[in-house]
Enzyme design. Structure first.
Site, mmCIF file in Angstrom:
data_model
loop_
_atom_site.group_PDB
_atom_site.id
_atom_site.type_symbol
_atom_site.label_atom_id
_atom_site.label_comp_id
_atom_site.label_asym_id
_atom_site.label_seq_id
_atom_site.Cartn_x
_atom_site.Cartn_y
_atom_site.Cartn_z
ATOM 1 N N ARG A 130 0.809 -1.227 0.000
ATOM 2 C CA ARG A 130 0.000 0.000 0.000
ATOM 3 C C ARG A 130 0.844 1.279 0.000
ATOM 4 N NH1 ARG A 130 -2.374 -3.698 -1.243
ATOM 5 N NH2 ARG A 130 -4.290 -4.589 -0.362
ATOM 6 N N SER A 145 -10.947 0.100 3.151
ATOM 7 C CA SER A 145 -10.312 -0.412 4.367
ATOM 8 C C SER A 145 -9.684 0.726 5.156
ATOM 9 C CB SER A 145 -9.240 -1.447 4.015
ATOM 10 O OG SER A 145 -9.818 -2.569 3.374
ATOM 11 N N GLU A 161 -4.751 2.955 7.034
ATOM 12 C CA GLU A 161 -4.485 2.970 5.598
ATOM 13 C C GLU A 161 -5.092 4.225 4.984
ATOM 14 O OE1 GLU A 161 -6.165 0.269 1.982
ATOM 15 O OE2 GLU A 161 -5.009 -0.790 3.511
#
Length: 311
Positions: free
Chosen positions: A174, A225, A295
């Site tokens: 990520r 998320s 995130e």
């Protein structure tokens, strides 16, 4: 600021507005106004905009489709640049495709499936843009952008543009080189896909879609998320085990379907989401000794949120 607005208006940069509410441009549907909101009409216009931003020394940030983003209730000072219709071009040359940073990654995956080009099925449920997906190395179902991207066309803050290879993007979980080491804007991305039968690709995408409907709050405003998975553990499982599914602060609620999603259950503010994130982090640390990291990116005027737990 007035002189700057006059210059970008005269330069016909694209759509320009003041105090544009970012609830209309984020998937969580929260956030205050952008002082100046610009949607450039082309890559060239975006480059001109960046040069003027540098000339006037004005703060700026880029958004795509507004997923994975949490905007302060106080909004964002300076210029918010939205990559949209002016940067949503698409070229297909055999198994090599080039898409603009403003192109929807879901639409891209769907189009490629029809063309019999495989490799983007994992992204068919990611509610973001090509630019944002490359920037954060978006992924799902065991794959991510780094598996299919060959190079990315980057506009840097000084107005210069450069193609970076997959290796030069320094992808990891990520993240990419663009987040800290070399901040920049993804204006185009080139992918290498493989030929496959359209019906097989579509069947795989349908399987992912059915899974999302069963396990994720697809029908509620959310940003995707919230937490990175603290591998080998999974954030959603830790949150569920802590009994936090359905827990709510203000209008922000932990999804009853998936623990790693926070939904806007109605009238949520960014502060509600921030407080809920902190509550989850404290609860997981106390219960498991694991400090989970977000995130989702928190941005905006006087944005107090960091990834550190409050004392």
């Amino acid at each position: 600021m007035e002189k700057f607005i006059n210059e970008i208006t005269a330069a016909e940069i694209g759509k320009i507005s003041s105090d544009e509410h970012l609830t209309n441009h984020t998937t969580m549907k929260v956030g205050g106004p952008a002082e100046i909101f610009v949607e450039p009409a082309s890559i060239e216009k975006l480059q001109t905009l960046m040069k003027l931003i540098n000339q006037y020394n004005i703060d700026w940030r880029v958004i795509g489709r507004g997923s994975n983003l949490l905007v302060s209730d106080n909004g964002i000072r300076g210029v918010v640049i939205k990559l949209g219709k002016g940067l949503d071009h698409l070229q297909v040359d055999g198994t090599t495709i080039r898409a603009g940073g403003g192109f929807s990654i879901i639409v891209l995956a769907t189009k490629m499936a029809r063309e019999g080009l495989s490799g983007l099925q994992f992204s068919s449920g990611i509610p973001g843009s090509v630019g944002g997906s490359v920037y954060m190395n978006a992924g799902a179902h065991g794959s991510d952008i780094s598996k299919v991207l060959t190079r990315a066309h980057i506009l840097f803050p000084d107005g210069k543009m450069e193609w970076l290879t997959n290796e030069e993007m320094k992808f990891s979980y990520r993240t990419s080189i663009l987040q800290e080491e070399r901040p920049g804007i993804v204006i185009e991305a080139e992918f290498k896909l493989t030929e496959a039968k359209p019906e097989e690709i579509k069947a795989e995408m349908k399987k992912y879609k059915d899974y999302r409907k069963e396990t994720q709050p697809w029908n509620h405003p959310c940003s995707g998320s919230i937490f990175r998975n603290p591998l080998p553990e999974y954030a959603g499982q830790l949150i569920q085990s802590a009994g936090l599914k359905g827990f709510q602060i203000g209008g922000a609620q932990v999804s009853e379907l998936h623990g790693n999603f926070i939904v806007n259950a109605g009238g949520a503010t960014s502060k509600d989401v921030q407080d809920l994130i902190q509550h989850i982090k404290h609860t997981i640390l106390d219960a498991n000794g694991v400090e989970i990291e977000t995130e989702v990116e928190w941005v905006g005027e006087e944005a107090p949120f960091t990834d550190k737990l409050d004392s």
